[in-house]
Design an enzyme around this catalytic site. Structure first.
Site, short mmCIF file in Angstrom:
data_model
loop_
_atom_site.label_atom_id
_atom_site.label_comp_id
_atom_site.label_asym_id
_atom_site.label_seq_id
_atom_site.Cartn_x
_atom_site.Cartn_y
_atom_site.Cartn_z
N GLN A 44 0.77 -1.24 -0.04
CA GLN A 44 0.16 -0.10 -0.03
C GLN A 44 0.90 1.21 -0.06
O GLN A 44 0.34 2.12 -0.51
CB GLN A 44 -0.77 -0.13 1.39
CG GLN A 44 -2.04 -1.17 0.86
CD GLN A 44 -2.84 -0.66 -0.05
OE1 GLN A 44 -3.73 0.46 -0.14
NE2 GLN A 44 -2.95 -1.54 -1.18
N HIS A 89 1.42 3.06 -3.53
CA HIS A 89 0.42 3.65 -4.11
C HIS A 89 0.79 4.94 -4.31
O HIS A 89 0.79 5.59 -5.55
CB HIS A 89 -0.81 3.62 -3.48
CG HIS A 89 -1.65 2.28 -4.18
ND1 HIS A 89 -1.93 2.38 -5.00
CD2 HIS A 89 -1.94 1.25 -2.95
CE1 HIS A 89 -2.80 1.03 -5.43
NE2 HIS A 89 -2.68 0.28 -4.20
N GLU A 142 -9.04 1.76 6.00
CA GLU A 142 -9.45 1.36 4.74
C GLU A 142 -9.11 -0.52 4.68
O GLU A 142 -10.29 -1.02 4.40
CB GLU A 142 -8.84 1.94 3.58
CG GLU A 142 -9.24 1.50 2.37
CD GLU A 142 -8.37 2.05 1.04
OE1 GLU A 142 -7.44 2.55 1.10
OE2 GLU A 142 -9.05 2.07 -0.03
N HIS A 143 -8.08 -0.56 4.84
CA HIS A 143 -7.65 -2.17 4.90
C HIS A 143 -7.31 -2.55 6.28
O HIS A 143 -6.30 -1.92 6.72
CB HIS A 143 -6.66 -2.69 3.75
CG HIS A 143 -7.07 -1.97 2.53
ND1 HIS A 143 -6.45 -1.05 1.95
CD2 HIS A 143 -7.76 -2.46 1.65
CE1 HIS A 143 -6.93 -0.97 0.53
NE2 HIS A 143 -7.70 -1.67 0.47
N ASP A 157 -7.31 -6.32 -3.70
CA ASP A 157 -7.14 -5.36 -4.64
C ASP A 157 -7.53 -5.66 -6.04
O ASP A 157 -8.09 -4.89 -6.87
CB ASP A 157 -5.78 -4.88 -4.92
CG ASP A 157 -5.39 -3.54 -3.71
OD1 ASP A 157 -6.25 -3.07 -3.03
OD2 ASP A 157 -4.37 -3.08 -3.65
N HIS A 189 -54.25 15.41 6.74
CA HIS A 189 -53.62 13.97 7.02
C HIS A 189 -54.82 12.92 7.56
O HIS A 189 -55.00 12.03 7.18
CB HIS A 189 -52.48 13.94 7.91
CG HIS A 189 -51.27 14.52 7.20
ND1 HIS A 189 -51.08 15.67 6.84
CD2 HIS A 189 -50.17 13.74 6.96
CE1 HIS A 189 -50.04 15.59 6.15
NE2 HIS A 189 -49.50 14.49 6.18
N1 LIG Z 1 -9.22 3.97 -3.26
C1 LIG Z 1 -9.20 3.25 -4.31
O1 LIG Z 1 -9.93 2.38 -4.43
C2 LIG Z 1 -8.32 3.69 -5.40
C3 LIG Z 1 -8.12 2.93 -6.36
C4 LIG Z 1 -7.28 3.45 -7.61
C5 LIG Z 1 -6.63 4.58 -7.45
N2 LIG Z 1 -6.82 5.46 -6.10
C6 LIG Z 1 -6.40 6.75 -6.01
O2 LIG Z 1 -6.86 7.59 -7.11
C7 LIG Z 1 -5.96 8.48 -7.26
C8 LIG Z 1 -5.41 8.61 -8.81
O3 LIG Z 1 -4.93 9.78 -9.15
P1 LIG Z 1 -4.17 10.20 -10.54
O4 LIG Z 1 -3.80 11.56 -10.55
O5 LIG Z 1 -3.30 9.13 -10.83
O6 LIG Z 1 -5.58 9.93 -11.66
P2 LIG Z 1 -6.84 10.80 -11.64
O7 LIG Z 1 -7.51 10.11 -12.90
O8 LIG Z 1 -7.71 10.83 -10.55
O9 LIG Z 1 -6.45 12.37 -12.05
C9 LIG Z 1 -6.10 12.68 -13.34
C10 LIG Z 1 -6.71 13.89 -13.70
O10 LIG Z 1 -6.64 15.08 -12.81
C11 LIG Z 1 -6.87 16.09 -13.31
N3 LIG Z 1 -5.79 17.06 -13.05
C12 LIG Z 1 -4.25 17.07 -12.84
N4 LIG Z 1 -3.85 18.02 -12.79
C13 LIG Z 1 -4.69 19.14 -12.64
C14 LIG Z 1 -4.82 20.18 -12.30
N5 LIG Z 1 -3.48 21.07 -11.84
N6 LIG Z 1 -5.89 21.04 -12.25
C15 LIG Z 1 -7.12 20.58 -12.34
N7 LIG Z 1 -7.15 19.25 -12.68
C16 LIG Z 1 -6.00 18.52 -12.62
C17 LIG Z 1 -6.56 15.99 -14.88
O11 LIG Z 1 -7.85 16.24 -15.37
C18 LIG Z 1 -6.40 14.35 -15.23
O12 LIG Z 1 -6.86 13.94 -16.12
C19 LIG Z 1 -4.86 8.10 -6.38
O13 LIG Z 1 -4.68 8.99 -5.36
C20 LIG Z 1 -4.59 6.53 -6.11
O14 LIG Z 1 -4.21 6.61 -4.87
C21 LIG Z 1 -7.56 4.83 -5.15
N1 LIG Z 2 -5.23 -0.99 -3.12
C1 LIG Z 2 -6.08 0.38 -3.86
C2 LIG Z 2 -7.32 1.08 -3.10
O1 LIG Z 2 -6.71 1.51 -1.79
C3 LIG Z 2 -6.63 -0.14 -5.21
C4 LIG Z 2 -5.65 -0.68 -5.96
C5 LIG Z 2 -5.93 -0.64 -7.43
N2 LIG Z 2 -4.67 -1.40 -7.91
C6 LIG Z 2 -4.03 -1.74 -6.84
N3 LIG Z 2 -4.62 -1.20 -5.60
ZN LIG Z 3 -3.58 -1.24 -3.80
#
Ligand SMILES: NC(=O)c1ccc[n+]([C@@H]2O[C@H](COP(=O)([O-])OP(=O)(O)OC[C@H]3O[C@@H](n4cnc5c(N)ncnc54)[C@H](O)[C@@H]3O)[C@@H](O)[C@H]2O)c1
Ligand SMILES: N[C@H](CO)Cc1c[nH]c[nH+]1
Ligand SMILES: [Zn+2]
Length: 890
Positions: free
Chosen positions: A713, A716, A782-783, A816, A875
């Site tokens: 984790q 990430h 979360e986990h 995951d 009513h």
């Molecule tokens: N909890 C879960 O189940 C889970 C699973 C997968 C991913 N995640 C999380 O999701 C998140 C993914 O984030 P990511 O950034 O890789 O992808 P994302 O798709 O969430 O964000 C990318 C988008 O952010 C926008 N962006 C980037 N810079 C910007 C700015 N300056 N102003 C406005 N918009 C802007 C753009 O439009 C871009 O397309 C991570 O935090 C990851 O840990 C969580």
């Molecule tokens: N652990 C993430 C959610 O907290 C989900 C994920 C996607 N791919 C790998 N892990």
């Molecule tokens: Zn994960």
């Protein structure tokens, strides 16, 4: 005015004189040889000159060009090079014109026809001329009467020069060196005056012929030399004087006289002329003295500017810093911070920043990141203000002033050798071809040789405040992010697809023609290798099986009293939007985790949104899953713009009823914003945050397993939160886990991320499982992984968690990807009140009831009484009209 010249081959001892000369402008330093700089360095060490020119005695050639650049880089304001060298050697003509002075000897201007040619050729290459008149006779004549011929030629020279010199269109400096043994008698003041008035030229005067004292025979007083070309437009002969601080901010306006200027030079303090009280030594009574930094004349020589360092309460007799009231902007902030440093209320935020350098550094990095992400004028100004604030706290904490900072800027402006200006590797986003996408929270850079280690605490040794702080997650400034996403949402709402395409170009650097692809998707765009397909298919089956089992399709029917039947049945939410993040990783697993429950629930339309790849397409693995779950469309957009399109709809994107899925802060903020807009009529699954994991391990746990789970984790993102609760672990066991963490982490491709997330994470030693479960339930991870001998036994004690992994063979990665449970789970402690995504997320429940006559008879009086209590007669009447009839029938 004069141009003082100091010959460094001679001993220079009058420090006071040199520093006073430094007040009025440039000083020419004659050095023996451009390459012999020891004397120069020693001199500059003693006398901190602001603006000096280098004028070597020895001729220089091409081989010296590097050294000339060096001297300019090190702070020389200008370098004097013989004109023939500038014209005859291409290397010299590449030097910046504003830093070059052409040295011209008298024979070069003796024939005015040649001068035209000379000036024409030097045009644009230099910013001034230094002319040596070496004929003794000319000099002595000049001192006495100024021979007409000489002045005529010189006049011609200056006029030609002024017309021809580019790029400024005028010459900034003409210095005249009279090489003579004659001393500079006060009669030469007349000559100096004429030079500056008629020809904008200055007389170069050797320092040994200057004095700070008045009436020294044969020497020129520098205050006289300075003031001789001033002309007061007042009947009392005084000069209006603006007094400014080192940063150029006006403190007040006063008067100067020749006498007060003389005193100012001598004392190097602010001395002025009061019209009522005569000479005025600023601060002599109040203590608010001024160190004099510079005296300047204005363009037409009738007023002055004193640059001072103001001490004490300020310049004004009313005890404000300026005579125009209090400062504003950065100066005011600097003053406030300086006084807060001396005394600030305990617990105030600024005091916390002064005391906690880690907090301060994190804020600086956070604000710098936010500034990089800012796009609109207002946002950029807002973020810059934040960054200035925290940077200034750092400066003030360390005794650095704005003046010190500006001194560096000025110094840098003088450098002619520019560094390439590339970012250090870890900050270099240009390789990603996506400069806007900067990790939102970045912490201190971690050296690569440092042990990758979690912090360690023992529950019995920490107090309640510390325990509470360990339970908390970093504060998300949701108001700031909302401030940034609102304009994007509004824009997409107004301009639809056009805005969607523009933001995708802006943030994802992809130019699209249409923002949506519709099913059936092209098989070519879904091509993946066999092993990937098999893995996806296997994961799909397990996730489907588990989510299908969650769907109770039967209708719940309960007869609450005779003739009164209540039921509840479910219906899918018709149109759902699924956000699949794509900024930094491709996430087919998230497409599975959201698409499958939506499909199981029977949603009529599933629309997936995900940022496109650089080629404008969707990642094939994601498209393959989109096809499997029956998505009708894929929106090629990410961030707030994708959420807005799903919430309000555009020409090509259908409006949805619910938006689910994780994402970065922009995505989360946009989801919250549209949910709060009642006109959008859209709901969301839950607020999301960075991934989290809490492991409870006892002495039966396998250190390499525990470490691998924590790292799974931690990789990430730099903001991932991992916690290990060690239940009465032996010191050896604990250090085995720590060693494993370092060993495994060092080998990970994402080691740079882990280097940041692991040191922010912690190990908590507790004495027993009760303490462990209590902490875990309070943290609500979360986990939750139970690496325990009797792991099953403890599941029933879990009160708050997104998903639980039981025993040594249940790594979190399985959840995951493929065991069947969902990985979209509540973070940030929301596991206390939210469930993770499941089939119910895509369903709503409808209840119904049916009452027979008998049923209404049985229930009617209860309802009527309650309606009476609430004084809602209509009513009551709705029951009454029926009951009346029923009773009539009986
Ligand atoms: N909890 C879960 O189940 C889970 C699973 C997968 C991913 N995640 C999380 O999701 C998140 C993914 O984030 P990511 O950034 O890789 O992808 P994302 O798709 O969430 O964000 C990318 C988008 O952010 C926008 N962006 C980037 N810079 C910007 C700015 N300056 N102003 C406005 N918009 C802007 C753009 O439009 C871009 O397309 C991570 O935090 C990851 O840990 C969580
Ligand atoms: N652990 C993430 C959610 O907290 C989900 C994920 C996607 N791919 C790998 N892990
Ligand atoms: Zn994960």
């Amino acid at each position: 005015m004069i141009l003082p010249i100091i010959n460094l081959t001679n001993q220079v001892s009058d420090e006071k004189l040199v520093s006073s000369l430094n007040l009025i402008g440039d000083i020419i330093l004659r050095i023996p040889d451009i390459c012999e700089t020891t004397t120069l360095s020693k001199f500059l060490e003693t006398f901190q000159l602001d603006n000096y020119w280098i004028f070597p005695f020895k001729d220089i050639g091409s081989q010296d060009i590097e050294q000339v650049i060096n001297l300019l880089d090190q702070g020389a304001h200008k370098v004097v090079i013989p004109s023939f060298r500038i014209l005859g050697d291409k290397n010299f003509s590449t030097l910046p014109a504003n830093r070059l002075i052409a040295h011209i000897t008298s024979h070069e201007i003796s024939n005015i026809e040649n001068v035209k040619e000379l000036i024409k050729n030097l045009s644009g290459l230099v910013s001034g001329y230094l002319i040596t008149i070496s004929n003794d006779e000319t000099v002595s004549k000049a001192m006495r009467s100024v021979p007409e011929n000489f002045l005529k030629d010189f006049n011609n020279f200056v006029q030609i020069a002024q017309k021809n010199l580019l790029p400024s269109g005028g010459i900034s400096k003409v210095g005249l060196i009279l090489q003579s043994n004659n001393s500079y008698l006060s009669s030469s003041l007349e000559f100096i005056k004429r030079l500056s008035e008629e020809f904008s030229a200055e007389l170069v005067v050797p320092i040994d012929q200057l004095t700070l004292d008045s009436n020294v025979n044969g020497l020129l007083n520098i205050a006289d030399a300075f003031t001789c070309s001033l002309k007061s437009d007042r009947s009392d002969g005084l000069f209006i004087t603006a007094v400014v601080d080192e940063r150029g901010l006006l403190l007040g306006v006063v008067y100067s006289s020749i006498e007060s200027i003389r005193e100012a030079f001598k004392t190097k303090t602010g001395v002025y002329q009061s019209r009522k009280r005569g000479l005025w030594y600023k601060g002599a009574t109040s203590g608010s003295v001024q160190e004099l930094k510079r005296i300047q004349t204005d363009c037409d020589g009738d007023s002055l500017r004193f640059v001072v360092k103001q001490h004490g309460t300020g310049f004004c007799h009313l005890n404000t810093r300026t005579c125009f009231g209090d400062d504003s902007g950065l100066t005011a902030l600097e003053n406030t911070l300086q006084s807060r440093k001396l005394s600030s209320p305990t617990g105030s935020y600024t005091q916390r920043l002064f005391q906690d350098s880690n907090l301060l550094h994190s804020k600086i990095i956070e604000e710098a990141n936010e500034l990089c992400s800012a796009t609109t004028k207002e946002n950029i100004a807002w973020e810059t203000a934040d960054l200035f604030y925290f940077s200034l706290v750092k400066c003030v904490a360390n005794g650095v002033s704005l003046t010190d900072v500006e001194a560096h800027l000025n110094q840098r402006a003088k450098k002619i050798t520019r560094r390439p200006g590339n970012a250090k590797f870890e900050w270099n986003k240009s390789n990603e071809n996506n400069e806007e996408q900067i990790p939102l929270i970045v912490t201190n850079e971690q050296p690569t040789n440092k042990i990758i280690k979690m912090q360690r605490f023992n529950l019995s040794k920490i107090d309640d405040i510390k325990r509470t702080s360990l339970l908390q997650r970093p504060i998300i400034k949701s108001s700031d992010i909302l401030f940034k996403v609102h304009p994007i949402i509004d824009d997409v709402r107004k301009r639809g697809d056009l805005a969607l395409i523009e933001y995708t170009l802006k943030f994802d650097k992809v130019q699209l023609t249409t923002p949506v692809i519709s099913s059936p998707f092209s098989p070519d765009d879904m091509k993946i290798d066999d092993s990937t397909r098999q893995a996806i298919d296997q994961a799909y089956e397990n996730i489907y099986k588990f989510h299908d089992a969650q769907y109770d399709r039967s209708t719940l029917i309960v007869e609450t009293m005779p003739g009164v039947t209540c039921s509840r049945f479910s219906r899918p939410i018709e149109k759902v939007g699924i956000y699949v993040p794509g900024g930094t990783a491709i996430l087919p697993s998230t497409t599975l985790m959201l698409g499958i429950p939506a499909k199981v629930a029977g949603c009529k339309e599933i629309i997936i949104a995900s940022p496109p790849r650089k080629d404008g397409k969707v990642v094939p693995e994601v498209l393959y899953v989109a096809h499997k779950v029956g998505a009708s469309k894929v929106v090629l957009a990410g961030g707030a713009q994708a959420i807005a399109a799903l919430a309000y709809g555009t020409k090509t994107v259908p409006k949805v009823d619910k938006i689910c899925g994780p994402g970065n802060q922009y995505v989360t903020a946009a989801k919250m914003a549209v949910q709060n807009d009642s006109s959008a009529m859209v709901s969301i699954d839950m607020p999301a945050g960075p991934s989290e994991l809490l492991v409870i391990a006892d002495n039966t746990s396998v250190p390499s397993y525990v470490a691998s789970d924590l790292l799974s984790q931690a990789e990430h993102g730099t903001d991932s939160q991992v916690v290990l609760i060690g239940v009465s672990l032996t010191p050896e066991h604990l250090s085995n886990i720590e060693n494993e963490i370092h060993k495994q982490a060092s080998q990970l491709p994402r080691v740079d991320i882990v280097r940041e997330s692991i040191p922010k994470s912690f190990i908590l030693e507790v004495k027993d499982m009760e303490e462990a479960m209590k902490f875990s339930n309070d943290y609500a991870p979360e986990h939750l992984i139970l690496h325990l001998d009797d792991a099953d036994k403890w599941v029933e004690k879990v009160q708050n968690a997104g998903s639980v992994f039981v025993g040594a063979y249940s790594p979190e990665s399985c959840g995951d990807y493929a065991s069947g449970t969902n990985h979209t789970l509540p973070t940030y402690g929301y596991a206390r009140m939210y469930s993770g995504v499941n089939t119910l997320t895509f369903l709503k429940h409808i209840t119904s009831q049916k009452l027979t006559k008998e049923g209404l008879k049985n229930l009617g009086y209860t309802v009527m009484r309650l309606a009476e209590v609430e004084e809602l007669e209509a009513h009551r009447n709705a029951v009454h009209v029926r009951i009346k009839d029923i009773e009539k029938e009986c």
